[in-house]
Design a protein around this motif. Structure first.
Motif, PDB file in Angstrom:
ATOM      1  N   LEU A 110     122.150  31.892 -37.747  1.00  0.00           N
ATOM      2  CA  LEU A 110     121.544  30.814 -36.948  1.00  0.00           C
ATOM      3  C   LEU A 110     122.629  29.938 -36.326  1.00  0.00           C
ATOM      4  N   ASP A 111     123.659  29.675 -37.113  1.00  0.00           N
ATOM      5  CA  ASP A 111     124.754  28.836 -36.649  1.00  0.00           C
ATOM      6  C   ASP A 111     125.490  29.499 -35.470  1.00  0.00           C
ATOM      7  N   ARG A 112     125.802  30.788 -35.621  1.00  0.00           N
ATOM      8  CA  ARG A 112     126.603  31.474 -34.606  1.00  0.00           C
ATOM      9  C   ARG A 112     125.838  31.663 -33.300  1.00  0.00           C
ATOM     10  N   THR A 113     124.509  31.626 -33.366  1.00  0.00           N
ATOM     11  CA  THR A 113     123.713  31.774 -32.141  1.00  0.00           C
ATOM     12  C   THR A 113     123.202  30.418 -31.643  1.00  0.00           C
ATOM     13  N   GLU A 114     123.727  29.332 -32.257  1.00  0.00           N
ATOM     14  CA  GLU A 114     123.372  27.955 -31.861  1.00  0.00           C
ATOM     15  C   GLU A 114     121.869  27.709 -31.966  1.00  0.00           C
ATOM     16  N   LEU A 115     121.274  28.191 -33.056  1.00  0.00           N
ATOM     17  CA  LEU A 115     119.834  28.020 -33.246  1.00  0.00           C
ATOM     18  C   LEU A 115     119.485  27.229 -34.507  1.00  0.00           C
ATOM     19  N   THR A 116     120.500  26.650 -35.150  1.00  0.00           N
ATOM     20  CA  THR A 116     120.227  25.946 -36.410  1.00  0.00           C
ATOM     21  C   THR A 116     119.184  24.844 -36.210  1.00  0.00           C
ATOM     22  N   ALA A 117     119.301  24.129 -35.099  1.00  0.00           N
ATOM     23  CA  ALA A 117     118.365  23.010 -34.872  1.00  0.00           C
ATOM     24  C   ALA A 117     116.938  23.506 -34.635  1.00  0.00           C
ATOM     25  N   LYS A 118     116.790  24.768 -34.328  1.00  0.00           N
ATOM     26  CA  LYS A 118     115.456  25.315 -34.018  1.00  0.00           C
ATOM     27  C   LYS A 118     114.906  26.156 -35.162  1.00  0.00           C
ATOM     28  N   ARG A 119     115.567  26.135 -36.319  1.00  0.00           N
ATOM     29  CA  ARG A 119     115.209  27.082 -37.380  1.00  0.00           C
ATOM     30  C   ARG A 119     113.751  26.979 -37.812  1.00  0.00           C
ATOM     31  N   ASN A 120     113.188  25.771 -37.773  1.00  0.00           N
ATOM     32  CA  ASN A 120     111.805  25.627 -38.230  1.00  0.00           C
ATOM     33  C   ASN A 120     110.782  25.600 -37.097  1.00  0.00           C
ATOM     34  N   ASP A 121     111.250  25.842 -35.876  1.00  0.00           N
ATOM     35  CA  ASP A 121     110.307  25.901 -34.746  1.00  0.00           C
ATOM     36  C   ASP A 121     109.517  27.210 -34.805  1.00  0.00           C
ATOM     37  N   THR A 122     108.353  27.195 -34.195  1.00  0.00           N
ATOM     38  CA  THR A 122     107.582  28.448 -34.167  1.00  0.00           C
ATOM     39  C   THR A 122     108.143  29.364 -33.084  1.00  0.00           C
ATOM     40  N   TRP A 123     108.014  30.647 -33.337  1.00  0.00           N
ATOM     41  CA  TRP A 123     108.513  31.656 -32.398  1.00  0.00           C
ATOM     42  C   TRP A 123     107.932  31.438 -31.003  1.00  0.00           C
ATOM     43  N   GLN A 124     106.617  31.140 -30.995  1.00  0.00           N
ATOM     44  CA  GLN A 124     105.899  30.980 -29.729  1.00  0.00           C
ATOM     45  C   GLN A 124     106.484  29.850 -28.866  1.00  0.00           C
TER      46      GLN A 124
END
Ligand SMILES: Nc1ncnc2c1ncn2[C@@H]1O[C@H](COP(=O)(O)OP(=O)(O)OP(=O)(O)O)[C@@H](O)[C@H]1O
Length: 253
Positions: A123-137
């Motif tokens: 998640l960190d390497r793809t810069e998605l840590t802040a979005k980890r709990n967001d829904t896929w949709q």
């Protein structure tokens, strides 16, 4: 070698889509796969990932025929990011990335701290840590593409196969994805349409046309004006970039 293809042929009806393709991807190298629309890139990548069986020829992983390797063992080492990947819309981002750990877990083993760190790192390497709990949709097209990369990284693959992974990404994320893949200690085979990005990041390039490999080698040897005219039907000048020394293509209007 890491992945090797020997004389692969794949047909649909009487139409030959992949026509006698052989290639070697050496451990740790980033191999770019170029070619016009419909030239057979996706079909070839699906054969290399073991998702399709060739009509003839074979794919080997470290010298062993893929046909003889258990599906689970293939999944433990080969990660594939498809061009139109879909995922169950009810999952959170972190749950999608956790799916990457699946091939490494047995029926009886619980979730371990190694699994956690692989997921967090991805998640960190793809810069998605802040979005980890967001829904896929709720993710944008580009964020979904990065989440697919995160899932593939969480899989800790030896071979990473990517089918046009930058097509929905803004320029920052295009460059950072390519830099990330080029710095990973994995063998990667990546289909790309952006020829300048391919020249900048790939160690070697393969060019497909009508199901065949028509050129292969270092970017400076492959990306010539003549090849761009013959294969892509564009007029262009190619010269070494003064900034990174790799070939840079100037398209002629
Ligand atoms: N399952 C299939 N049934 C029929 N034709 C197919 C099938 N899969 C691929 N093809 C055909 O094979 C050719 C190569 O398709 P492929 O998707 O491999 O090309 P590509 O190089 O990845 O194209 P693009 O750059 O547009 O993604 C196309 O003409 C396509 O229509």
């Amino acid at each position: 070698m890491s992945i090797r293809a020997e004389n692969l042929v794949w047909k649909v009806g009487s139409k030959t889509i992949v026509n006698d393709v052989s290639l070697i991807a050496k451990p740790g190298e980033m191999l770019g796969l170029l070619g016009p629309n419909g030239s057979g890139k996706t079909s070839l990548l699906r054969l290399l990932a073991g998702l399709k069986r060739p009509l003839s020829g074979q794919v080997t992983l470290d010298g062993q025929s893929m046909d003889r390797i258990r599906r689970r063992s293939i999944a433990q080492r080969v990660a594939f990011i498809e061009q139109h990947a879909t995922t169950n819309a009810n999952l959170k981002v972190v749950d999608v990335v956790k799916l990457g750990r699946f091939p490494h877990r047995s029926m009886f083993s619980g979730w371990t701290s190694d699994d956690d760190s692989a997921v967090n790192n991805a998640l960190d390497r793809t810069e998605l840590t802040a979005k980890r709990n967001d829904t896929w949709q709720s993710l944008s097209g580009g964020e979904k593409q990065r989440a697919h990369l995160a899932r593939a990284l969480a899989q800790s693959p030896k071979e990473l196969i990517l089918d046009e992974p930058t097509n929905h990404l803004d320029v920052h994320h295009q460059i950072s994805l390519l830099r990330l893949v080029s710095e990973l200690a994995v063998t990667s085979i990546i289909a790309l349409h952006d020829l300048n990005h391919a020249a900048m990041f790939c160690d070697r390039l393969l060019v497909m046309q009508a199901g065949k490999i028509v050129a292969s080698g270092a970017p400076e040897d492959v990306l010539t004006s003549a090849l761009l005219r013959d294969v892509f039907s564009v007029e262009a000048h190619v010269s070494p970039s003064p900034y990174h020394a790799k070939p840079h293509i100037h398209f002629v209007r």
